[in-house]
Design an enzyme around this catalytic site. Structure first.
Site, PDB file in Angstrom:
ATOM      1  N   SER A 110       0.843  -1.199   0.000  1.00  0.00           N
ATOM      2  CA  SER A 110       0.000   0.000   0.000  1.00  0.00           C
ATOM      3  C   SER A 110       0.874   1.244   0.000  1.00  0.00           C
ATOM      4  O   SER A 110       2.101   1.172   0.158  1.00  0.00           O
ATOM      5  CB  SER A 110      -0.903  -0.004   1.232  1.00  0.00           C
ATOM      6  OG  SER A 110      -0.123   0.169   2.405  1.00  0.00           O
ATOM      7  N   ASP A 147      -1.313  -1.667  -3.624  1.00  0.00           N
ATOM      8  CA  ASP A 147      -2.662  -1.570  -3.091  1.00  0.00           C
ATOM      9  C   ASP A 147      -3.127  -0.101  -3.102  1.00  0.00           C
ATOM     10  O   ASP A 147      -2.385   0.784  -3.499  1.00  0.00           O
ATOM     11  CB  ASP A 147      -2.657  -2.150  -1.679  1.00  0.00           C
ATOM     12  CG  ASP A 147      -4.027  -2.558  -1.176  1.00  0.00           C
ATOM     13  OD1 ASP A 147      -4.966  -2.605  -1.992  1.00  0.00           O
ATOM     14  OD2 ASP A 147      -4.149  -2.831   0.026  1.00  0.00           O
ATOM     15  N   HIS A 148      -4.324   0.151  -2.609  1.00  0.00           N
ATOM     16  CA  HIS A 148      -5.012   1.443  -2.607  1.00  0.00           C
ATOM     17  C   HIS A 148      -4.133   2.667  -2.855  1.00  0.00           C
ATOM     18  O   HIS A 148      -3.271   3.004  -2.054  1.00  0.00           O
ATOM     19  CB  HIS A 148      -5.707   1.645  -1.258  1.00  0.00           C
ATOM     20  CG  HIS A 148      -6.823   0.703  -1.028  1.00  0.00           C
ATOM     21  ND1 HIS A 148      -8.122   0.974  -1.392  1.00  0.00           N
ATOM     22  CD2 HIS A 148      -6.847  -0.531  -0.484  1.00  0.00           C
ATOM     23  CE1 HIS A 148      -8.891  -0.050  -1.083  1.00  0.00           C
ATOM     24  NE2 HIS A 148      -8.135  -0.986  -0.522  1.00  0.00           N
ATOM     25  N   ASP A 173      -7.479   3.725  -6.611  1.00  0.00           N
ATOM     26  CA  ASP A 173      -8.628   3.817  -5.714  1.00  0.00           C
ATOM     27  C   ASP A 173      -9.297   5.173  -5.904  1.00  0.00           C
ATOM     28  O   ASP A 173      -8.915   6.161  -5.284  1.00  0.00           O
ATOM     29  CB  ASP A 173      -8.187   3.625  -4.260  1.00  0.00           C
ATOM     30  CG  ASP A 173      -9.358   3.653  -3.283  1.00  0.00           C
ATOM     31  OD1 ASP A 173     -10.496   3.915  -3.724  1.00  0.00           O
ATOM     32  OD2 ASP A 173      -9.139   3.417  -2.088  1.00  0.00           O
ATOM     33  N   GLU A 180     -11.254   0.539  -8.089  1.00  0.00           N
ATOM     34  CA  GLU A 180     -12.321   0.468  -7.089  1.00  0.00           C
ATOM     35  C   GLU A 180     -13.333   1.547  -7.455  1.00  0.00           C
ATOM     36  O   GLU A 180     -13.037   2.741  -7.389  1.00  0.00           O
ATOM     37  CB  GLU A 180     -11.784   0.682  -5.676  1.00  0.00           C
ATOM     38  CG  GLU A 180     -12.868   0.565  -4.613  1.00  0.00           C
ATOM     39  CD  GLU A 180     -12.310   0.476  -3.190  1.00  0.00           C
ATOM     40  OE1 GLU A 180     -13.117   0.506  -2.252  1.00  0.00           O
ATOM     41  OE2 GLU A 180     -11.074   0.365  -3.032  1.00  0.00           O
ATOM     42  N   GLY A 219     -10.547  -3.211   7.895  1.00  0.00           N
ATOM     43  CA  GLY A 219     -10.226  -3.206   9.324  1.00  0.00           C
ATOM     44  C   GLY A 219     -10.882  -4.332  10.085  1.00  0.00           C
ATOM     45  O   GLY A 219     -11.216  -5.379   9.532  1.00  0.00           O
ATOM     46  N   GLY A 259     -12.300  -8.080   3.870  1.00  0.00           N
ATOM     47  CA  GLY A 259     -12.886  -9.391   4.146  1.00  0.00           C
ATOM     48  C   GLY A 259     -12.670  -9.944   5.539  1.00  0.00           C
ATOM     49  O   GLY A 259     -13.149 -11.038   5.844  1.00  0.00           O
ATOM     50  N   SER A 260     -11.965  -9.205   6.401  1.00  0.00           N
ATOM     51  CA  SER A 260     -11.716  -9.716   7.752  1.00  0.00           C
ATOM     52  C   SER A 260     -13.042  -9.935   8.472  1.00  0.00           C
ATOM     53  O   SER A 260     -13.907  -9.066   8.476  1.00  0.00           O
ATOM     54  CB  SER A 260     -10.865  -8.728   8.552  1.00  0.00           C
ATOM     55  OG  SER A 260      -9.605  -8.559   7.946  1.00  0.00           O
ATOM     56  N   THR A 279      -5.412  -7.120   7.722  1.00  0.00           N
ATOM     57  CA  THR A 279      -5.652  -7.052   9.165  1.00  0.00           C
ATOM     58  C   THR A 279      -5.301  -8.361   9.861  1.00  0.00           C
ATOM     59  O   THR A 279      -4.615  -8.372  10.892  1.00  0.00           O
ATOM     60  CB  THR A 279      -7.126  -6.700   9.438  1.00  0.00           C
ATOM     61  OG1 THR A 279      -7.434  -5.455   8.799  1.00  0.00           O
ATOM     62  CG2 THR A 279      -7.395  -6.585  10.926  1.00  0.00           C
TER      63      THR A 279
END
Length: 340
Positions: free
Chosen positions: A53, A95-96, A131, A161, A213, A251-252, A274
């Site tokens: 990220s 990532d993002h 993103d 996204e 998160g 997805g956590s 996470t």
């Protein structure tokens, strides 16, 4: 095996889509967490994705300069060397990246990879994420068109996204509300702007209630069946079956059934951050609590070098995180599915 070539990465994604499994995309922030991710994939006999990220890249760049591009390039170059010792294919991804960080992160990395490709080499990264979820969809897709062309020229896949993921990720945050669900109209507008492969391949992070998160079950309402509605709506208009390569963000805490439904509906990549952060840190905390009088020079004593040696607790952290990566591959059905 070395880091995946563009051709191998495309094959990985094609196999995942056809086989209804997904690759865990593991966020890393150091050579230690990179090795943990690679070890987990190797032990699971799963190909996989390692991602960095903007915050992770800044951390990797060192706290003196905090340069994101330097951090990302340094870890990617290290990964190209170290990954050769692991019997799996690994794709590197960023990532993002929100709008205000494009010029300091994704655009320079795209330019770097394009120079490599023009020199007859493979790109440094295999995919990058834009993103634009904080922008209007029109502005989001306008920037995505520009980035997709640059990515295509560098033999790189773009991830986009198009609607918000709840929670907070590296300074980008969204409330948990009804905006966390992509509509068929959103998906159609995306296909109209970016095409369905003819303008370059892209991964689509559509929203179906996802939240970044940590959250307890019941606090978030995931609707992975929405992905089928999006795909069917676009298929009906453009005549292409299974038009998207979907990504599962936030997805956590997801249930097994939610994950399986997402896989059945076209998810090929699921971000894991996470849970692996906790898996890495938990044994370190345990070691420090159990050996406090060794890692600290208590009451004027000298401590115990063997207990505060970073290798001692670092090995525990690597093993724990690797085990969590194995678990992720099993949940996503990629375990045992490496390209032979």
């Amino acid at each position: 095996m070395p880091i995946a070539t563009p051709e191998v990465y495309n094959e990985m994604l094609d196999r995942a889509k056809a086989g209804k499994f997904a690759y865990p995309a593991i966020n890393v922030t150091s050579s230690q967490t990179l090795n943990a991710a690679l070890r987990g994939f190797a032990e699971a006999e799963s190909d996989g994705i390692v991602q960095i990220s903007t915050g992770g890249a800044e951390f990797l760049g060192g706290q003196y300069s905090k340069d994101m591009v330097t951090g990302a390039v340094a870890l990617a170059e290290y990964a190209h060397i170290i990954a050769e010792k692991y019997p799996v294919n690994i794709a590197l991804h960023t990532d993002h990246c929100p709008k205000d960080k494009l010029d300091g992160y994704v655009r320079p990395l795209l330019a770097l990879s394009r120079k490599r490709v023009e020199a007859g080499l493979n790109p440094l990264f295999q995919s990058h994420m834009w993103d634009g979820s904080a922008e209007t969809l029109a502005d989001n897709l306008e920037i995505a068109q520009e980035l997709l062309e640059q990515a295509r020229a560098a033999k790189i896949i773009l991830e986009v996204e198009i609607t918000p993921t709840g929670g907070e990720e590296d300074g980008v945050s969204h409330e948990i509300n009804d905006s966390l669900y992509t509509t068929v109209e959103d998906a159609i507008r995306t296909a109209e702007a970016l095409g369905l492969g003819e303008k370059g391949r892209y991964l689509l992070a559509a929203s179906f209630g996802n939240v970044h998160g940590v959250y307890k079950p019941g606090n978030v309402v995931l609707r992975p069946e929405l992905l089928k509605e999006l795909a069917d709506g676009v298929s009906a208009k453009f005549g292409k079956a299974a038009p998207f390569d979907f990504v599962f963000h936030g997805g956590s805490g997801s249930t097994e059934q939610e994950i399986l439904t997402a896989l059945d509906n076209g998810v090929v990549k699921m971000n894991i951050d996470t849970d692996t952060q906790y898996a890495f840190t938990r044994p370190v905390a345990d070691h420090m609590f159990k050996n406090y009088d060794g890692v600290l020079k208590v009451d004027g004593e000298v401590g115990d070098k063997k207990t505060y040696d970073p290798r001692t607790w670092g090995k525990l952290a690597e093993a724990s995180m690797a085990a969590r990566v194995v678990e992720a591959t099993q949940n996503l059905r990629s375990a045992g599915n490496k390209i032979k």
